[in-house]
Design an enzyme around this catalytic site. Structure first.
Site, PDB file in Angstrom:
ATOM      1  N   HIS A 244     -13.357   2.186   4.022  1.00 35.36           N
ATOM      2  CA  HIS A 244     -12.342   3.078   4.579  1.00 35.36           C
ATOM      3  C   HIS A 244     -12.854   3.468   5.960  1.00 35.36           C
ATOM      4  O   HIS A 244     -13.218   2.573   6.732  1.00 35.36           O
ATOM      5  CB  HIS A 244     -12.074   4.278   3.654  1.00 35.36           C
ATOM      6  CG  HIS A 244     -10.788   4.970   3.984  1.00 35.36           C
ATOM      7  ND1 HIS A 244     -10.730   6.233   4.539  1.00 35.36           N
ATOM      8  CD2 HIS A 244      -9.506   4.552   3.882  1.00 35.36           C
ATOM      9  CE1 HIS A 244      -9.463   6.576   4.755  1.00 35.36           C
ATOM     10  NE2 HIS A 244      -8.695   5.556   4.367  1.00 35.36           N
TER      11      HIS A 244
ATOM     12  N   ASP B  37       1.965   2.291   3.864  1.00 38.80           N
ATOM     13  CA  ASP B  37       1.076   3.461   3.820  1.00 38.80           C
ATOM     14  C   ASP B  37       1.861   4.748   3.539  1.00 38.80           C
ATOM     15  O   ASP B  37       1.340   5.848   3.756  1.00 38.80           O
ATOM     16  CB  ASP B  37       0.279   3.603   5.119  1.00 38.80           C
ATOM     17  CG  ASP B  37      -1.109   4.204   4.898  1.00 38.80           C
ATOM     18  OD1 ASP B  37      -1.446   4.535   3.745  1.00 38.80           O
ATOM     19  OD2 ASP B  37      -1.856   4.348   5.881  1.00 38.80           O
TER      20      ASP B  37
ATOM     21  N   HIS C 209       0.828  -1.206   0.000  1.00 39.90           N
ATOM     22  CA  HIS C 209       0.000   0.000   0.000  1.00 39.90           C
ATOM     23  C   HIS C 209       0.866   1.262   0.000  1.00 39.90           C
ATOM     24  O   HIS C 209       1.394   1.663   1.031  1.00 39.90           O
ATOM     25  CB  HIS C 209      -0.906   0.008   1.233  1.00 39.90           C
ATOM     26  CG  HIS C 209      -1.994   1.042   1.171  1.00 39.90           C
ATOM     27  ND1 HIS C 209      -3.240   0.772   0.662  1.00 39.90           N
ATOM     28  CD2 HIS C 209      -2.020   2.342   1.542  1.00 39.90           C
ATOM     29  CE1 HIS C 209      -3.997   1.854   0.734  1.00 39.90           C
ATOM     30  NE2 HIS C 209      -3.260   2.826   1.257  1.00 39.90           N
TER      31      HIS C 209
ATOM     32  N   HIS D 176      -9.042  -1.459   7.546  1.00 38.27           N
ATOM     33  CA  HIS D 176     -10.090  -0.451   7.791  1.00 38.27           C
ATOM     34  C   HIS D 176     -11.445  -1.070   8.129  1.00 38.27           C
ATOM     35  O   HIS D 176     -12.355  -0.342   8.524  1.00 38.27           O
ATOM     36  CB  HIS D 176     -10.269   0.487   6.594  1.00 38.27           C
ATOM     37  CG  HIS D 176      -9.180   1.488   6.412  1.00 38.27           C
ATOM     38  ND1 HIS D 176      -9.030   2.578   7.244  1.00 38.27           N
ATOM     39  CD2 HIS D 176      -8.184   1.580   5.492  1.00 38.27           C
ATOM     40  CE1 HIS D 176      -7.994   3.309   6.840  1.00 38.27           C
ATOM     41  NE2 HIS D 176      -7.453   2.709   5.785  1.00 38.27           N
TER      42      HIS D 176
ATOM     43  N   GLU E  67      -9.092   1.807  -2.361  1.00 38.48           N
ATOM     44  CA  GLU E  67      -9.113   1.809  -0.896  1.00 38.48           C
ATOM     45  C   GLU E  67     -10.457   2.257  -0.318  1.00 38.48           C
ATOM     46  O   GLU E  67     -10.575   3.269   0.347  1.00 38.48           O
ATOM     47  CB  GLU E  67      -7.986   2.691  -0.343  1.00 38.48           C
ATOM     48  CG  GLU E  67      -7.748   2.471   1.133  1.00 38.48           C
ATOM     49  CD  GLU E  67      -6.672   3.377   1.707  1.00 38.48           C
ATOM     50  OE1 GLU E  67      -6.415   3.270   2.919  1.00 38.48           O
ATOM     51  OE2 GLU E  67      -6.097   4.192   0.956  1.00 38.48           O
TER      52      GLU E  67
ATOM     53  N   ASP F 207       0.558   5.369  -1.251  1.00 39.95           N
ATOM     54  CA  ASP F 207      -0.445   6.367  -1.617  1.00 39.95           C
ATOM     55  C   ASP F 207       0.092   7.436  -2.559  1.00 39.95           C
ATOM     56  O   ASP F 207      -0.301   8.595  -2.472  1.00 39.95           O
ATOM     57  CB  ASP F 207      -0.999   7.025  -0.354  1.00 39.95           C
ATOM     58  CG  ASP F 207      -2.160   6.256   0.245  1.00 39.95           C
ATOM     59  OD1 ASP F 207      -3.160   6.059  -0.461  1.00 39.95           O
ATOM     60  OD2 ASP F 207      -2.067   5.855   1.421  1.00 39.95           O
TER      61      ASP F 207
ATOM     62  N   HIS G 251      -2.628  -2.996   4.919  1.00 37.50           N
ATOM     63  CA  HIS G 251      -1.818  -2.085   5.734  1.00 37.50           C
ATOM     64  C   HIS G 251      -2.415  -2.000   7.144  1.00 37.50           C
ATOM     65  O   HIS G 251      -3.123  -1.077   7.479  1.00 37.50           O
ATOM     66  CB  HIS G 251      -1.692  -0.701   5.083  1.00 37.50           C
ATOM     67  CG  HIS G 251      -2.983  -0.014   4.733  1.00 37.50           C
ATOM     68  ND1 HIS G 251      -3.964  -0.588   3.970  1.00 37.50           N
ATOM     69  CD2 HIS G 251      -3.447   1.237   5.033  1.00 37.50           C
ATOM     70  CE1 HIS G 251      -4.961   0.264   3.812  1.00 37.50           C
ATOM     71  NE2 HIS G 251      -4.683   1.376   4.460  1.00 37.50           N
TER      72      HIS G 251
END
Length: 495
Positions: free
Chosen positions: A240, A418, A97, A286, A213, A99, A307
């Site tokens: 999320h 992340d 993961h 999440h 995500e 971003d 993550h």
């Protein structure tokens, strides 16, 4: 001119052989046939490669074999950091993961002409630091935030059909991810399958798939799920920080949301089946534990936590409960320590699912992986400064790796940092160049070379391959066409 061939620089007959399992060494003089065989094979393959250097497939195959031979005959350094760097050359890291796309959106409005990953960026990811960190690929997170509309934040009983722009925004993020891959095609390669990713690793490229995500990005339709897959997405995080039409979210660091569905919604269960059919990995980071439990029970392909860390080390609601780690541990092929003593866990036997037999439930897919998150909030810190907050560092991240390895098995651990999606970082893990520091710390703690190879890329590639195998078995199944129950715009009309 043909391509230049890089051969092992050390004389073969003077090398020792290293066994990664017990680190025992056998001098080549004790087994002269092996040294002689290796030497003549290298010479033969090198000669063949030179004469076929204009054929890329032949060249890549030959150089791959030569590299494998070189790694088998050259022993690994004993120093943990040097050994970590050498292992990352042999088994490059795949991060579950990163971003990068959302930083491109926030900082450059997705203007590809302003983005240059060859130079230092304002974030934690760029090509020089990826190379320094031994990265062989990552999932490009095409994240956009939860909408601030009825049915998504505190209003848990909305129908999630308030119009938003999240599907449009997701398409923009998919587009910028592909544009960055194309702009830096000398470094990056889109690798839609495990086989193509393995090939990219062999060729020294940084491979990648896309990850969506949050179920809120699907617009409550399975058509978006199929479209995202066709555009290169290979996992969808079910939630999320908000509930959605598919499932319940765990909420924020210390604030757990009131349940909406009690796990997967009826529509969400259909979505799981369709993801299995497509070959779309189910990501449970999440999600509320009840959602994770439902997905582990229903999915035929292995779900992942792309993550996340362990609640037994740090009790943030975003982390994975002990009972689910133990449940995954029941699928482990290696000995898992502490499996049977629930009250010896970090949650003291009082965590989620310990009173409902969660750890004893089956996992039909027979596999899963928890990929370590580098956000300090999920390692050891509390953003509100609550008592017990400890500054996150490399050692504390390694604590999560050890803990997950103890309850679930080390073959179920990966890395999903992340980076570029977190404002703060642990000491010693400031960006993608620092992965070797974590690997070195785990080596000091007794992780074997083969366990490190699994952590860096082997474990997640295994999950991808199993997901592809399930999709192949389901290839003749018809697509799911269920319409989310909250929608009123899709009604059958008489003509």
């Amino acid at each position: 001119m043909g391509k230049q061939l890089e051969l092992p620089t050390t004389t073969i007959t003077s090398l020792s052989y290293s066994n990664s399992k017990n680190n025992s060494k056998v001098n080549s003089k004790q087994q002269p046939w092996r040294a002689s065989w290796s030497r003549w094979l290298i010479v033969a393959l090198a000669s063949f490669a030179v004469f076929n250097s204009n054929n890329d497939d032949t060249w890549n195959a030959i150089t791959g074999v030569l590299t494998d031979i070189k790694y088998k005959v050259i022993p690994l350094p004993k120093d943990p950091l040097l050994r970590a760097k050498e292992l990352l050359k042999r088994f490059p890291l795949i991060d579950g993961h990163l971003d990068v796309p959302i930083l491109a959106r926030a900082a450059f409005l997705n203007n590809i002409n302003e983005i240059d990953l060859e130079k230092p960026t304002r974030g934690q990811v760029d090509i020089p630091r990826l190379r320094k960190g031994g990265v062989g690929g990552f999932f490009w997170s095409v994240y956009v935030p939860c909408p601030d509309d009825a049915g998504y934040p505190a209003d848990n009983y909305g129908n999630f059909t308030t119009p938003t722009w999240r599907t449009r925004d997701t398409l923009e993020q998919i587009d910028i991810a592909h544009l960055m891959i194309q702009k830096h095609s000398d470094t990056f390669e889109f690798t839609p399958t495990a086989k193509s990713w393995r090939k990219a690793l062999k060729n020294g490229k940084i491979g990648g798939m896309l990850g969506v995500e949050g179920g809120h990005q699907l617009g409550n339709t399975l058509s978006a799920l199929r479209t995202y897959y066709s555009l290169g997405a290979r996992y969808v995080t079910l939630t999320h920080t908000c509930h959605n039409a598919i499932a319940d979210s765990c909420g924020y660091q210390s604030k757990q949301l009131k349940p909406r569905w009690g796990g997967l919604s009826p529509f969400g269960k259909t979505a799981i089946k369709e993801m299995n059919r497509l070959g779309m990995i189910i990501d449970l980071s999440h999600t509320d534990p009840s959602t994770a439990s439902d997905a582990l029970s229903l999915s035929l392909s292995p779900p992942i936590f792309s993550h996340s860390n362990a609640r037994g080390v740090h009790s943030a609601v975003r982390n994975v409960p002990d009972s689910i780690l133990r449940r995954i541990g029941k699928t482990s092929s290696s000995p898992v320590l502490g499996r049977s003593v629930m009250n010896a866990d970090g949650e003291g036997g009082l965590g989620w699912g310990n009173d409902t037999g969660e750890a004893d439930k089956p996992v039909p897919s027979g596999d899963s992986i928890i990929m370590l998150n580098f956000s300090p909030d999920f390692i050891s810190e509390w953003s509100g400064g609550e008592p017990g907050s400890v500054r996150a560092n490399v050692s504390l991240v390694a604590d999560h790796a050890d803990y997950i390895g103890q309850l679930a098995g080390r073959e179920h651990v990966g890395i999903g940092s992340d980076f570029d999606g977190i404002a703060r970082v642990p000491e010693g893990l400031e960006d993608t160049s620092k992965y070797p520091s974590l690997i070195a710390e785990l080596i000091k703690r007794g992780w074997t070379d083969s366990e490190i190879a699994g952590l860096t890329s082997g474990n997640i590639l295994r999950i991808i391959e199993k997901t592809e195998q399930v999709a192949w078995k389901l290839r003749n199944e018809i697509p799911e066409t269920e319409i989310f129950e909250g929608r009123t715009d899709m009604v059958r009309r008489e003509w």
